[in-house]
Design an enzyme around this catalytic site. Structure first.
Site, PDB file in Angstrom:
ATOM      1  N   SER A 153       0.827  -1.213   0.000  1.00 40.45           N
ATOM      2  CA  SER A 153       0.000   0.000   0.000  1.00 40.45           C
ATOM      3  C   SER A 153       0.857   1.257   0.000  1.00 40.45           C
ATOM      4  O   SER A 153       1.985   1.257   0.525  1.00 40.45           O
ATOM      5  CB  SER A 153      -0.855  -0.007   1.264  1.00 40.45           C
ATOM      6  N   TYR A 178      -2.054  -0.541  10.077  1.00 44.35           N
ATOM      7  CA  TYR A 178      -2.290  -1.052   8.717  1.00 44.35           C
ATOM      8  C   TYR A 178      -1.007  -0.921   7.891  1.00 44.35           C
ATOM      9  O   TYR A 178      -0.556  -1.882   7.259  1.00 44.35           O
ATOM     10  CB  TYR A 178      -3.432  -0.269   8.070  1.00 44.35           C
TER      11      TYR A 178
HETATM   12  N1  LIG Z   1      -8.478   0.053  -2.418  1.00 41.52           N
HETATM   13  C1  LIG Z   1      -7.365   0.752  -2.158  1.00 41.52           C
HETATM   14  O1  LIG Z   1      -7.327   1.985  -2.298  1.00 41.52           O
HETATM   15  C2  LIG Z   1      -6.112   0.074  -1.699  1.00 41.52           C
HETATM   16  C3  LIG Z   1      -4.951   0.857  -1.564  1.00 41.52           C
HETATM   17  C4  LIG Z   1      -3.771   0.237  -1.140  1.00 41.52           C
HETATM   18  C5  LIG Z   1      -3.758  -1.102  -0.877  1.00 41.52           C
HETATM   19  N2  LIG Z   1      -4.905  -1.849  -1.015  1.00 41.52           N
HETATM   20  C6  LIG Z   1      -4.830  -3.279  -0.708  1.00 41.52           C
HETATM   21  O2  LIG Z   1      -5.325  -4.001  -1.820  1.00 41.52           O
HETATM   22  C7  LIG Z   1      -5.976  -5.187  -1.385  1.00 41.52           C
HETATM   23  C8  LIG Z   1      -7.389  -5.223  -1.928  1.00 41.52           C
HETATM   24  O3  LIG Z   1      -8.083  -4.078  -1.440  1.00 41.52           O
HETATM   25  P1  LIG Z   1      -9.601  -3.790  -1.757  1.00 41.52           P
HETATM   26  O4  LIG Z   1      -9.739  -2.324  -1.844  1.00 41.52           O
HETATM   27  O5  LIG Z   1     -10.070  -4.655  -2.853  1.00 41.52           O
HETATM   28  O6  LIG Z   1     -10.242  -4.235  -0.373  1.00 41.52           O
HETATM   29  P2  LIG Z   1     -11.530  -5.120  -0.048  1.00 41.52           P
HETATM   30  O7  LIG Z   1     -11.733  -5.023   1.420  1.00 41.52           O
HETATM   31  O8  LIG Z   1     -12.662  -4.733  -0.941  1.00 41.52           O
HETATM   32  O9  LIG Z   1     -11.064  -6.580  -0.435  1.00 41.52           O
HETATM   33  C9  LIG Z   1     -10.403  -7.449   0.440  1.00 41.52           C
HETATM   34  C10 LIG Z   1     -11.164  -8.769   0.457  1.00 41.52           C
HETATM   35  O10 LIG Z   1     -10.431  -9.668   1.274  1.00 41.52           O
HETATM   36  C11 LIG Z   1     -11.331 -10.397   2.081  1.00 41.52           C
HETATM   37  N3  LIG Z   1     -10.609 -10.765   3.304  1.00 41.52           N
HETATM   38  C12 LIG Z   1     -10.176  -9.953   4.290  1.00 41.52           C
HETATM   39  N4  LIG Z   1      -9.563 -10.658   5.260  1.00 41.52           N
HETATM   40  C13 LIG Z   1      -9.598 -11.956   4.846  1.00 41.52           C
HETATM   41  C14 LIG Z   1      -9.120 -13.173   5.402  1.00 41.52           C
HETATM   42  N5  LIG Z   1      -8.528 -13.199   6.599  1.00 41.52           N
HETATM   43  N6  LIG Z   1      -9.316 -14.317   4.708  1.00 41.52           N
HETATM   44  C15 LIG Z   1      -9.949 -14.314   3.513  1.00 41.52           C
HETATM   45  N7  LIG Z   1     -10.446 -13.193   2.941  1.00 41.52           N
HETATM   46  C16 LIG Z   1     -10.261 -12.032   3.603  1.00 41.52           C
HETATM   47  C17 LIG Z   1     -12.488  -9.446   2.366  1.00 41.52           C
HETATM   48  O11 LIG Z   1     -13.698 -10.158   2.643  1.00 41.52           O
HETATM   49  C18 LIG Z   1     -12.562  -8.643   1.056  1.00 41.52           C
HETATM   50  O12 LIG Z   1     -13.543  -9.190   0.182  1.00 41.52           O
HETATM   51  C19 LIG Z   1      -5.889  -5.171   0.132  1.00 41.52           C
HETATM   52  O13 LIG Z   1      -4.770  -5.939   0.508  1.00 41.52           O
HETATM   53  C20 LIG Z   1      -5.662  -3.719   0.459  1.00 41.52           C
HETATM   54  O14 LIG Z   1      -4.993  -3.571   1.676  1.00 41.52           O
HETATM   55  C21 LIG Z   1      -6.070  -1.289  -1.430  1.00 41.52           C
END
Ligand SMILES: NC(=O)c1ccc[n+]([C@@H]2O[C@H](COP(=O)([O-])OP(=O)(O)OC[C@H]3O[C@@H](n4cnc5c(N)ncnc54)[C@H](O)[C@@H]3O)[C@@H](O)[C@H]2O)c1
Length: 351
Positions: A153, A178
């Site tokens: 991230s 985080y």
């Molecule tokens: N969206 C952003 O702006 C952003 C920015 C930087 C990093 N990220 C990273 O990208 C990745 C995806 O983000 P996103 O925005 O799609 O988030 P999101 O929360 O929509 O997707 C994450 C998914 O992982 C599942 N999950 C969480 N913990 C779990 C576990 N222990 N076992 C199985 N499933 C689990 C959740 O149910 C969810 O559907 C994440 O790792 C997030 O930290 C996202």
């Protein structure tokens, strides 16, 4: 640069999540076999996760009409349970693993720290161990994981003031748990790449937004509030900048990276980290104006001080991505917000 190989098996953790859904869709459309893994937790509205899975099923049905197109199989499981992770590796023998499942969000980590340790540290450790042991099966013709790609991230840059943020910058001062877990993932991946030869690429995503996005993030939250006629909360009195990145650009970046596992970095590790961001920080108040314009409604604004764990600005240096893949995100915030609003109105059946 190699192109995506549709004959591989792709394990996408967090497939019911925002980015996981969009990536799975793109891979299925390209003809790949996609295994989705998610625990469907209720950090935000579960019906949105169910909707994404429903749409992925539909993508398979629609795509399935054409010969040679992809498949999607979904496994409900939790990264923090080693047995869940091991069984999905044993059953499906993935060639490429994309770990997107995580407890996301900066502010939530103040009140719910356990969830970050379980999903982001123990969960990621279980993925690394499963990748490590994927090389123990050579006798049954499975060569193990060829590339582990995982979400880091932009939060790892913490309060860094030198912009744009480069993957060469020192990132040892996270300002949220985080961010600390995401930086830890990069360190853990490095150790496993070096020790067990797992080719790994970490992706530092910058504020991703778009259709079927995350209801806990500013753009979605503001839209909910504006449509409900409620005031929107603007932190640091609106004096913030974010490198907002449209989800399709993120997916294109990931799809370019998947078939190109890093070479040895000269120190015995096949290890790499990239920024994927728009390389164009936008003032928060411009985002609000674009949203108001797109919705045709002026928001009532409540200006508040900076929140704990938040940072003033994010700004991605994407020169490495451009150098290695000839690609950089280019969707304008205005266009991206229009696509989000059009999806939002359709999904929530608004005018
Ligand atoms: N969206 C952003 O702006 C952003 C920015 C930087 C990093 N990220 C990273 O990208 C990745 C995806 O983000 P996103 O925005 O799609 O988030 P999101 O929360 O929509 O997707 C994450 C998914 O992982 C599942 N999950 C969480 N913990 C779990 C576990 N222990 N076992 C199985 N499933 C689990 C959740 O149910 C969810 O559907 C994440 O790792 C997030 O930290 C996202």
């Amino acid at each position: 640069m190699k192109m995506l190989d549709a004959n591989k098996t792709y394990l996408i953790t967090g497939a019911a999540g925002f980015i996981g859904y969009h990536l799975s869709k793109r891979l299925i459309e390209a003809g790949a076999r996609v295994i989705g893994f998610d625990n469907m937790n209720d950090y935000y509205d579960v019906s949105l996760k169910e909707e994404r899975l429903r749409l992925l099923g539909q993508v398979v049905v629609e795509a399935g009409i054409l010969e040679g197109t992809g498949t999607f199989e979904f496994v409900k499981g939790d990264l923090k349970n080693k047995a869940d992770v091991d069984s999905v590796f044993e059953k499906y023998k993935p060639d490429i693993v994309v770990n997107l499942a995580a407890q996301a969000g900066v502010r939530y980590s103040i009140d719910h720290p356990d969830s970050y340790i379980e999903s982001n540290l123990i969960g990621f450790f279980n993925i690394l161990e499963a990748c490590r042991h994927s090389y123990d099966h050579k006798e049954d013709g499975y060569n193990g994981v060829e590339h582990l790609v995982y979400a880091s991230s932009s939060s790892v840059y913490g309060g860094n003031t030198k912009v744009p943020f480069s993957t060469d910058d020192k990132v040892d001062e996270p300002v949220s748990l985080y961010a600390a877990t995401k930086k830890s993932n990069e360190l853990m991946a490095h150790a496993y790449s070096k020790l067990y030869g797992i080719p790994s690429t970490g992706l530092r995503f910058f504020t991703v937004y778009g259709p079927l996005g995350r209801p806990d993030m500013a753009l979605f939250k503001f839209t909910d509030k504006i449509m409900a006629g409620k005031p929107i909360q603007i932190y640091n009195n609106g004096d913030m900048k974010r490198d907002f990145t449209y989800v399709d650009d993120i997916v294109t970046g990931v799809v370019n990276i998947l078939p190109n596992a890093p070479e040895d970095n000269g120190k015995g590790a096949r290890y790499k980290v990239y920024n994927i961001g728009n390389n164009h920080p936008e003032p928060l108040m411009d985002m609000v104006s674009f949203l108001e314009e797109s919705l045709g409604v002026t928001a009532t604004k409540e200006f508040l001080p900076m929140q704990a764990g938040d940072v003033y600005q994010t700004y991605a240096d994407v020169s490495e991505l451009e150098k290695d893949f000839g690609f950089k995100p280019d969707t304008s915030l205005k266009d991206g917000i229009d696509s989000f609003v059009s999806w939002y109105k359709d999904y929530y059946k608004i005018g």
